[in-house]
Motif scaffolding. Structure first.
Motif, mmCIF file in Angstrom:
data_model
loop_
_atom_site.group_PDB
_atom_site.id
_atom_site.type_symbol
_atom_site.label_atom_id
_atom_site.label_comp_id
_atom_site.label_asym_id
_atom_site.label_seq_id
_atom_site.Cartn_x
_atom_site.Cartn_y
_atom_site.Cartn_z
ATOM 1 N N VAL A 153 0.855 -1.185 0.000
ATOM 2 C CA VAL A 153 0.000 0.000 0.000
ATOM 3 C C VAL A 153 0.888 1.231 0.000
ATOM 4 C CG1 VAL A 153 -1.715 1.343 1.276
ATOM 5 C CG2 VAL A 153 -1.902 -1.144 1.190
ATOM 6 N N ARG A 154 0.633 2.132 -0.944
ATOM 7 C CA ARG A 154 1.363 3.394 -1.031
ATOM 8 C C ARG A 154 0.323 4.503 -1.008
ATOM 9 N NH1 ARG A 154 2.777 -0.015 -4.462
ATOM 10 N NH2 ARG A 154 1.585 0.952 -6.144
ATOM 11 N N GLY A 155 0.278 5.238 0.098
ATOM 12 C CA GLY A 155 -0.749 6.267 0.232
ATOM 13 C C GLY A 155 -2.118 5.609 0.275
ATOM 14 N N LYS A 156 -2.972 5.965 -0.680
ATOM 15 C CA LYS A 156 -4.311 5.381 -0.747
ATOM 16 C C LYS A 156 -4.388 4.263 -1.779
ATOM 17 C CE LYS A 156 -6.790 9.563 0.690
ATOM 18 N NZ LYS A 156 -7.855 10.535 0.345
ATOM 19 N N GLU A 157 -3.281 3.990 -2.445
ATOM 20 C CA GLU A 157 -3.291 3.004 -3.530
ATOM 21 C C GLU A 157 -2.724 1.664 -3.070
ATOM 22 O OE1 GLU A 157 -1.547 2.359 -8.084
ATOM 23 O OE2 GLU A 157 -1.198 4.233 -6.998
ATOM 24 N N CYS A 158 -3.446 0.588 -3.366
ATOM 25 C CA CYS A 158 -2.996 -0.761 -3.036
ATOM 26 C C CYS A 158 -2.652 -1.497 -4.321
ATOM 27 C CB CYS A 158 -4.103 -1.511 -2.294
ATOM 28 S SG CYS A 158 -3.671 -3.214 -1.849
ATOM 29 N N ASP A 159 -1.614 -2.321 -4.262
ATOM 30 C CA ASP A 159 -1.272 -3.153 -5.413
ATOM 31 C C ASP A 159 -2.367 -4.174 -5.671
ATOM 32 O OD1 ASP A 159 1.244 -2.014 -5.874
ATOM 33 O OD2 ASP A 159 2.213 -3.325 -4.415
ATOM 34 N N ALA A 160 -2.437 -4.637 -6.907
ATOM 35 C CA ALA A 160 -3.342 -5.741 -7.239
ATOM 36 C C ALA A 160 -2.808 -7.021 -6.606
ATOM 37 C CB ALA A 160 -3.434 -5.908 -8.752
ATOM 38 N N GLY A 161 -3.711 -7.809 -6.022
ATOM 39 C CA GLY A 161 -3.286 -9.050 -5.390
ATOM 40 C C GLY A 161 -4.395 -10.076 -5.382
ATOM 41 N N VAL A 162 -4.014 -11.313 -5.118
ATOM 42 C CA VAL A 162 -4.975 -12.411 -5.008
ATOM 43 C C VAL A 162 -4.745 -13.111 -3.673
ATOM 44 C CG1 VAL A 162 -5.839 -14.565 -6.002
ATOM 45 C CG2 VAL A 162 -4.973 -12.762 -7.513
ATOM 46 N N ILE A 163 -5.825 -13.369 -2.951
ATOM 47 C CA ILE A 163 -5.757 -14.081 -1.674
ATOM 48 C C ILE A 163 -6.570 -15.360 -1.801
ATOM 49 C CG2 ILE A 163 -6.296 -13.994 0.790
ATOM 50 C CD1 ILE A 163 -6.218 -10.869 0.445
ATOM 51 N N TYR A 164 -5.936 -16.494 -1.548
ATOM 52 C CA TYR A 164 -6.623 -17.779 -1.685
ATOM 53 C C TYR A 164 -7.062 -18.313 -0.324
ATOM 54 C CZ TYR A 164 -5.376 -18.107 -6.594
ATOM 55 O OH TYR A 164 -5.275 -17.878 -7.943
ATOM 56 N N CYS A 165 -8.323 -18.756 -0.272
ATOM 57 C CA CYS A 165 -8.882 -19.406 0.907
ATOM 58 C C CYS A 165 -9.488 -20.743 0.477
ATOM 59 C CB CYS A 165 -9.978 -18.557 1.547
ATOM 60 S SG CYS A 165 -9.455 -16.900 2.052
ATOM 61 N N LEU A 166 -9.617 -21.659 1.419
ATOM 62 C CA LEU A 166 -10.087 -22.993 1.082
ATOM 63 C C LEU A 166 -11.598 -23.065 0.942
ATOM 64 C CD1 LEU A 166 -8.758 -25.738 0.564
ATOM 65 C CD2 LEU A 166 -9.166 -26.315 2.960
ATOM 66 N N SER A 167 -12.335 -22.291 1.738
ATOM 67 C CA SER A 167 -13.797 -22.395 1.724
ATOM 68 C C SER A 167 -14.449 -21.123 1.202
ATOM 69 C CB SER A 167 -14.321 -22.678 3.132
ATOM 70 O OG SER A 167 -14.167 -21.542 3.966
ATOM 71 N N ARG A 168 -15.661 -21.295 0.695
ATOM 72 C CA ARG A 168 -16.425 -20.152 0.190
ATOM 73 C C ARG A 168 -16.751 -19.175 1.319
ATOM 74 N NH1 ARG A 168 -20.689 -23.687 -3.517
ATOM 75 N NH2 ARG A 168 -19.142 -24.407 -5.063
#
Length: 615
Positions: free
Chosen positions: A231-246
C-alpha cells in the motif's frame, strides 16, 4: 526462422527470443510436435502464437488454441487484436449469429488464431468444421489438466488424443507451467505425444519472493503484510488471496473492506453474473484485491499482480507453484506469502482420508501433501526446495524468507518425546484420542474443565511442558505431523495418533530437529517494505515518476475507450522503460521492448507527446 524472428520484432515488439523459445518456435513452425514446460510469465504464449502466424501465412491454416477458460480466450483475443492479428474465439458468450460468423471466417481462411474450449472442440459440429477447413497447428494450453494426478484435472482434456488420430499431419504443442515427472508422463501418454520433443525451461521465478509464516491471528498477519508492503498512500497493489472455503472467502473480503482495502470475493457458489463482474473489475481496474477459492486464477493474464497470499494450505507443491505464479507475470518484483498452522495440516490430511478416491490416489495425494509440508517446514532456501521438487538443481536464492532471515533450529527430541508420550497416555487413560489443543493444556499443566473432567491432571505428562508457551507447543505438534511422527485420525475429528515412526523417537533412537518458534512483530508501515515488493517507482527520479504517472493515466483512459484491460494496451514494464529512457521520437520509441509495429503506428505520437510533456 527468419520469418519467426521478424514477427517477434514487428508484431510483438521484442528484439530476441528468450531461453528455449527460439528452438520451440522453429520446431513447431516446421511441423513438429512438442511438450513445453515453462513457468508462468516465461513466454509460453509466443511458442504457439508465432508458429500459428507463420503457418497461416504459408497456407497451412489457422492455429487452433485449446484453452480451458473463457477469460483466457477473451484476454488473448483482445491482446492479439490490439496487435493487428486476426484472432477470434468460440465460446458460450457468443450468440448464434456471432458463432456462425466466426465459423465462416475460420472456414474461409480469414482467421489466423482460433481459441476454443476442449468441450466445444470435441463436438460433432466443430469436428466437421475442422474437417472442411485448413488447420495449421493445435496448441493445448494448461496441458496438466489431462493428468488425474495433477492439481487441476479436467476429464474433457483426455479426449484430446483424438486430434492425433484425425489430423496426424497437423503439429501439436502441449504447454503447462507445472508438472512433476509423474504428470509429464501422463500428459505424453494421454495426448499421444510419445514421439514429441520435450522442452523443459527453468521453473525459477526469481522476481517472486517466497515467504511462509506460522499462523498467529492469520487475518491480522495478512493485513499487516499487505499494508506494510503493498500500500502506497491510498493506492494498493493488485493481489490475489486464496482461501479454502467459500465462507472464508466472503468473510475475509468483507473484513478487508472494513479495513479500507478494495477487496472482492470470488468462488463457485456465487451467481455467474456477479462472479463475472468481479473478475472483470479485477482485470480492468487498478488496486483491486481478489479473495478467492482456487476456482479463480487459471488463465487470468493480468501481468501486474504484485502479490499472491494463501490463508489456507494448498493441496500440493504444484498447486502452490501454479497459484503463486500468478504474481509478477511481468517480471517485476512480487510476493508469494502464506500463513499456515497445525489446523491446516490436520484439515488436509483429513480431506485425503475422507475422500472417496481409491488407495492409489490417496497415496499420491499424501505424498504431494508431504512434499508441500516439507517446503513449509524447510529451514533452508525455499526456492532450492521448490525447484528440487520439479527436478531442478539450484543454489540459495537470497530472495526468500529463509535466506533473508535464516530460522533458528534446535534439538527438539526431548520435547517431541513429551508430546508423543502425552498423545499415548491421554488415549490410554480413557480410550479416546484428542486434538492438539487438549494435549497442549495437559503438557502445560492447565487444569481446564475438560482436563479435570477426564482426570488428565493425574497423567505423568501433566505439566511437564510448562516451560513452553502454547504457540511454541503448537509449532512442535505441527512439525511432528508434518514429519509423519503423528497422524490425523479422520474418525476422531482431528485427533492425533502415533505413527510407526514415532516409536524410534520415544526410544531415543532418532533425533528430532525442529524450527524454533519466533513471535513475529507486526509491521504497520511501509518502512519495513522488502526490496522485492518495493514501490516500482521508488527508484525513479522525479521526472521519471511524473512521466510514469502520466503514462499510467493515459493507459487507463485508452483501455477504457477500447473496452480492454489496461495491460492489453501496455504492460507496466513497458511503461517503466518509456519513463526511464524518455524517447523523443518514433524511432527512439521503436527500441522499447513490447511496442510492435501496430502499437507504434497507433500510439507512437501520443507516447512521444506524453514523454515530452516534462519539458
Amino acid at each position: 526462422m527468419s520469418r519467426c524472428l521478424a514477427i517477434l520484432n514487428e508484431t510483438f515488439g521484442y528484439p530476441a527470443f528468450r531461453g528455449p523459445q527460439a528452438e520451440i518456435v522453429e520446431h513447431v513452425a516446421a511441423g513438429g510436435d512438442c511438450l513445453v514446460l515453462m513457468p508462468t510469465g516465461g513466454g509460453k504464449s509466443l511458442c504457439y502464437q508465432i508458429p500459428s502466424l507463420v503457418r497461416a501465412e504459408a497456407g497451412f491454416g489457422a492455429g487452433i488454441i485449446v484453452s480451458p477458460l473463457i477469460a483466457l480466450m477473451q484476454d488473448q483475443v483482445a491482446a492479439m487484436t490490439e496487435l493487428g492479428v486476426r484472432a477470434a474465439c468460440l465460446n458460450s458468450t457468443l450468440d448464434a449469429k456471432q458463432t456462425f460468423a466466426t465459423e465462416r471466417a475460420f472456414e474461409n481462411g480469414e482467421i489466423d488464431m482460433l481459441y476454443v474450449a476442449p468441450e466445444r472442440l470435441m463436438t460433432a459440429r466443430f469436428q466437421e468444421l475442422l474437417g472442411r477447413s485448413r488447420v495449421g497447428l493445435f496448441a493445448i494450453d494448461e496441458a496438466h489438466c489431462v493428468s488425474q494426478w495433477g492439481h487441476d484435472f479436467r476429464p474433457e482434456y483426455i479426449q484430446l488424443s483424438v486430434l492425433h488420430e484425425r489430423f496426424p499431419n497437423v503439429p501439436r504443442i502441449a504447454l503447462t507451467a507445472t508438472a512433476d515427472e509423474l504428470t509429464r508422463g501422463e500428459i505424453i501418454q494421454r495426448l499421444a505425444l510419445d514421439d514429441a520433443r520435450v522442452f523443459i525451461s527453468s521453473f525459477d521465478r526469481p522476481n517472486i519472493r517466497y515467504r511462509i509464516v506460522e499462523k498467529d491471528n492469520a487475518r491480522t498477519q495478512l493485513y499487516d503484510f499487505i499494508r506494510g508492503e503493498h500500500v502506497r498512500g491510498k493506492e494498493c497493489d493488485a493481489g490475489v488471496i486464496y482461501c479454502l472455503s467459500r465462507r472464508k472467502v466472503e468473510e475475509t473480503a468483507d473484513w478487508l473492506v472494513e479495513k479500507g482495502l478494495r477487496a472482492l470475493p470470488y468462488h463457485g457458489g456465487m451467481d455467474a453474473a456477479t462472479r463475472q463482474r468481479h473478475q472483470e473489475i479485477f482485470k480492468r481496474e487498478e488496486g483491486v484485491v481478489m479473495v478467492a477459492t482456487i476456482a479463480f486464477g487459471m488463465g487470468i493474464d493480468k501481468p501486474d499482480v504484485r502479490f499472491v497470499a494463501h490463508l489456507d494450505l494448498p493441496k500440493s507443491v504444484e498447486g502452490y507453484y501454479q497459484e503463486t505464479g500468478r504474481a509478477g507475470r511481468d517480471g517485476m518484483p512480487a510476493n508469494a506469502w502464506m500463513a499456515y498452522g497445525l489446523a491446516d495440516v490436520v484439515q488436509q490430511r483429513r480431506m485425503i482420508d475422507e475422500s472417496p478416491a481409491d488407495d492409489a490416489h490417496k497415496r499420491i495425494s499424501t505424498g504431494k501433501l508431504d512434499a508441500l509440508l516439507g517446503l513449509c517446514e524447510a529451514a533452508t532456501c525455499r526456492r532450492v526446495q521448490l525447484l528440487a521438487y520439479f527436478g531442478e538443481r539450484s543454489t540459495p536464492c537470497g530472495n526468500c524468507d529463509n535466506c533473508l532471515e535464516p530460522p533458528a533450529t534446535w534439538d527438539g527430541t526431548r520435547e517431541a518425546q513429551m508430546a508423543l508420550s502425552c498423545v499415548y497416555r491421554a488415549a490410554q487413560a480413557g480410550g479416546i484420542r484428542y486434538g492438539a489443543g487438549h494435549l497442549i493444556d495437559i503438557l502445560r499443566g492447565i487444569s481446564t474443565e475438560r482436563v479435570v473432567e477426564r482426570g488428565h491432571q493425574q497423567l505423568s505428562t501433566f505439566g511437564i511442558g510448562s516451560a513452553m508457551s502454547e504457540p511454541e507447543w503448537r509449532a512442535v505438534f505441527r512439525q511432528l505431523v508434518a514429519y509423519g511422527l503423528l497422524a490425523v485420525d479422520h474418525e476422531g475429528h482431528g485427533s492425533l495418533i502415533l505413527t510407526e515412526g514415532s516409536r524410534a523417537v520415544l526410544k531415543g533412537q532418532t533425533q528430532v530437529t525442529l524450527r524454533r518458534y519466533v513471535k513475529r512483530q507486526r509491521q504497520r508501515s511501509a518502512e519495513g517494505r522488502t526490496a522485492a515488493a518495493a514501490d516500482r517507482s521508488a527508484a525513479m527520479n522525479p521526472r521519471e515518476r511524473a512521466c510514469w504517472e502520466r503514462l499510467r493515466a493515459w493507459r487507463g483512459a485508452t483501455a477504457k475507450t477500447d473496452g480492454v484491460p489496461a495491460y492489453v494496451i501496455f504492460h507496466d514494464a513497458t511503461l517503466a522503460e518509456i519513463a526511464s529512457r524518455a524517447p523523443d521520437s518514433i524511432s527512439a520509441l521503436k527500441e522499447i521492448p513490447g511496442i510492435g509495429a501496430r502499437k507504434l503506428e497507433r500510439f507512437g505520437d501520443e507516447l512521444v507527446a506524453l514523454v515530452g510533456a516534462d519539458g
